[in-house]
Design a protein around this motif. Structure first.
Motif, short mmCIF file in Angstrom:
data_model
loop_
_atom_site.label_atom_id
_atom_site.label_comp_id
_atom_site.label_asym_id
_atom_site.label_seq_id
_atom_site.Cartn_x
_atom_site.Cartn_y
_atom_site.Cartn_z
N GLU A 30 0.81 -1.29 -0.04
CA GLU A 30 -0.11 -0.09 0.06
C GLU A 30 1.01 1.36 0.14
N LEU A 31 1.84 1.42 0.75
CA LEU A 31 2.99 2.55 0.86
C LEU A 31 3.70 2.63 -0.44
N GLU A 32 4.07 1.47 -1.08
CA GLU A 32 4.87 1.64 -2.31
C GLU A 32 3.96 2.48 -3.50
N ALA A 33 2.56 1.81 -3.31
CA ALA A 33 1.48 2.14 -4.29
C ALA A 33 1.32 3.65 -4.16
N GLU A 34 1.31 4.37 -2.71
CA GLU A 34 0.99 5.55 -2.67
C GLU A 34 2.28 6.41 -2.96
N ALA A 35 3.36 5.65 -2.84
CA ALA A 35 4.81 6.39 -3.18
C ALA A 35 4.70 6.61 -4.76
N GLU A 36 4.29 5.66 -5.54
CA GLU A 36 4.04 5.80 -7.01
C GLU A 36 3.32 7.00 -7.42
N SER A 161 -0.16 13.17 1.79
CA SER A 161 -0.62 11.94 1.94
C SER A 161 -2.04 11.55 2.25
N ILE A 162 -2.65 12.41 3.28
CA ILE A 162 -4.05 12.38 3.12
C ILE A 162 -4.82 12.65 1.93
N ALA A 163 -4.35 13.76 1.27
CA ALA A 163 -5.14 14.07 -0.07
C ALA A 163 -5.18 12.94 -0.95
#
Length: 191
Positions: A30-36, A161-163
């Motif tokens: 999940e964090l890697e997807a958010e980082a992308e 990150s929230i947005a």
């Protein structure tokens, strides 16, 4: 008998370790997807910044070589004064009924008053916050409440990150710039 008990305990410990590893692996994905997603947004921001710089350069070139100015006679200070005058004129010519979106501040010395968001994701915690609020909230307000509830951010820009997290989740809708609400609330009002 003691060996069987020991083996049972070891098997239980192994199952718990594997379950914890699975949860951590899912969180990492999940964090890697958010980082992308954030990397993509950074590329877009760089592109917009480049376009803005180009527009500013064209504007300054037009001001310096415009019909009322001879090339080479305009100083940087004069350009700055002219741009300020134009900006002030543009603000005065805006209709009086328009209001700028009021962005709530991010509190600096927030004390954690509970641990209710300690083991939650941003969408899970934001859902709870928005349900309690009864209406849309700005990401700064959501951030303040997350910190008060013991949420821990790993990145440097928690409001982004929230947005990003709420923007890509179908449970939320954008109500205004940087402001989100629950989609389910709209569905309840419609029925």
């Amino acid at each position: 008998m003691a060996n069987e008990t020991l083996i049972a305990r070891l098997e239980q410990s192994l199952r718990q370790s594997r379950a914890a590893r699975t949860r951590l692996s899912a969180r990492l994905a999940e964090l890697e997807a958010e980082a992308e997603i954030i990397r993509g947004e950074l590329v877009e921001m760089d592109t917009l910044a480049g376009q803005t710089e180009a527009a500013i350069f064209r504007l300054l070139s037009n001001v310096m070589s415009g019909p009322s100015t001879r090339v080479g006679t305009t100083s940087v200070g004069e350009l700055e004064v002219e741009l300020q005058r134009r900006l002030a004129h543009a603000e005065l010519s805006q209709p009086s009924g328009t209001q700028r979106h009021n962005v709530p501040p991010i509190k600096t010395n927030i004390e954690t008053i509970s641990d209710r968001f300690y083991d939650r994701t941003i969408p899970q915690a934001a859902t709870m916050i928005l349900r309690e609020a009864g209406g849309p909230l700005h990401v700064n307000e959501i951030y303040n409440q997350l910190i008060e509830g013991g949420f821990s951010f790993t990145g440097n820009n928690p409001t982004i990150s929230i947005a990003v997290s709420l923007n890509r989740n179908t449970r939320f809708r954008k109500a205004a710039p940087g402001t989100f609400d629950l989609v389910i609330r709209d569905a309840a009002k419609a029925s």
